[in-house]
Design a protein around this motif. Structure first.
Motif, mmCIF file in Angstrom:
data_model
loop_
_atom_site.group_PDB
_atom_site.id
_atom_site.type_symbol
_atom_site.label_atom_id
_atom_site.label_comp_id
_atom_site.label_asym_id
_atom_site.label_seq_id
_atom_site.Cartn_x
_atom_site.Cartn_y
_atom_site.Cartn_z
ATOM 1 N N GLN A 141 -10.943 -4.688 8.165
ATOM 2 C CA GLN A 141 -9.936 -5.128 7.209
ATOM 3 C C GLN A 141 -8.578 -5.080 7.901
ATOM 4 O O GLN A 141 -8.383 -4.283 8.818
ATOM 5 C CB GLN A 141 -9.947 -4.216 5.977
ATOM 6 N N PRO A 142 -7.609 -5.890 7.472
ATOM 7 C CA PRO A 142 -6.298 -5.887 8.141
ATOM 8 C C PRO A 142 -5.666 -4.502 8.246
ATOM 9 O O PRO A 142 -5.067 -4.171 9.262
ATOM 10 C CB PRO A 142 -5.452 -6.812 7.265
ATOM 11 N N GLU A 143 -5.847 -3.680 7.221
ATOM 12 C CA GLU A 143 -5.220 -2.355 7.247
ATOM 13 C C GLU A 143 -5.837 -1.443 8.306
ATOM 14 O O GLU A 143 -5.284 -0.400 8.644
ATOM 15 C CB GLU A 143 -5.246 -1.700 5.862
ATOM 16 N N CYS A 199 0.379 -10.538 7.139
ATOM 17 C CA CYS A 199 -0.625 -9.709 7.814
ATOM 18 C C CYS A 199 -1.972 -9.704 7.109
ATOM 19 O O CYS A 199 -3.006 -9.786 7.767
ATOM 20 C CB CYS A 199 -0.114 -8.283 7.956
ATOM 21 N N CYS A 200 -1.979 -9.598 5.782
ATOM 22 C CA CYS A 200 -3.263 -9.443 5.084
ATOM 23 C C CYS A 200 -3.520 -10.484 4.000
ATOM 24 O O CYS A 200 -4.606 -10.520 3.432
ATOM 25 C CB CYS A 200 -3.380 -8.040 4.491
ATOM 26 N N LYS A 255 -1.126 -2.990 0.529
ATOM 27 C CA LYS A 255 -2.480 -3.069 1.084
ATOM 28 C C LYS A 255 -2.518 -2.737 2.570
ATOM 29 O O LYS A 255 -3.328 -1.939 3.007
ATOM 30 C CB LYS A 255 -3.083 -4.452 0.849
ATOM 31 N N CYS A 256 -1.638 -3.354 3.387
ATOM 32 C CA CYS A 256 -1.744 -3.194 4.846
ATOM 33 C C CYS A 256 -0.561 -2.459 5.465
ATOM 34 O O CYS A 256 -0.497 -2.314 6.682
ATOM 35 C CB CYS A 256 -1.942 -4.539 5.525
#
Length: 133
Positions: free
Chosen positions: A4-6, A51-52, A100-101
């Motif tokens: 996942q992006p994070e 980013c996400c 989220k990220c």
């Protein structure tokens, strides 16, 4: 398994983002005023995290603050933005990040228009745009 992006490491972010996006989003940089691709953007749609892909701001909440950065009087929905105390550069400000990220987006100030009185001052480099269809 897809990350996942994070969960991306710094070198993975550097491959995914442009150098300017990496400096702004992952290192907390700021693009120069009046240079970002969205500061005068007027199209209807949704601004998402570069980013996400999380939806962050609606064009309905965008306004011209005269600051040289895209400005919004509220996020698209509760919980998509997190606020962090920022005491860098000899100032006390409130930084806004993607919930989220953890991407750096910009800062929020209390000199915005009604109905919230807030100005989310956001770097274009931290955003992508999805046009309304």
């Amino acid at each position: 398994m897809n990350k996942q992006p994070e969960d991306l490491a710094p070198e993975e972010w550097q491959r995914k983002l442009t150098p300017e996006q990496y400096e702004v989003c992952r290192c907390g940089g700021t693009e120069r005023a009046f240079t970002g691709k969205y500061w005068q953007h007027k199209e209807k749609g949704t601004y998402v995290c570069a980013c996400c892909g999380t939806a962050l701001f609606s064009s309905e909440h965008k306004y011209d603050s005269g600051s040289g950065w895209p400005s919004y009087w509220q996020p698209i929905s509760a919980g998509v933005i997190k606020e962090v105390r920022d005491s860098s550069h000899g100032m006390l400000r409130t930084e806004v990040r993607c919930a989220k990220c953890d991407s750096h987006l910009g800062h929020v100030f209390t000199d915005g228009p009604e109905p919230t009185g807030l100005r989310y001052c956001i770097n274009s480099a931290s955003l992508d745009f999805i046009a309304e269809t």
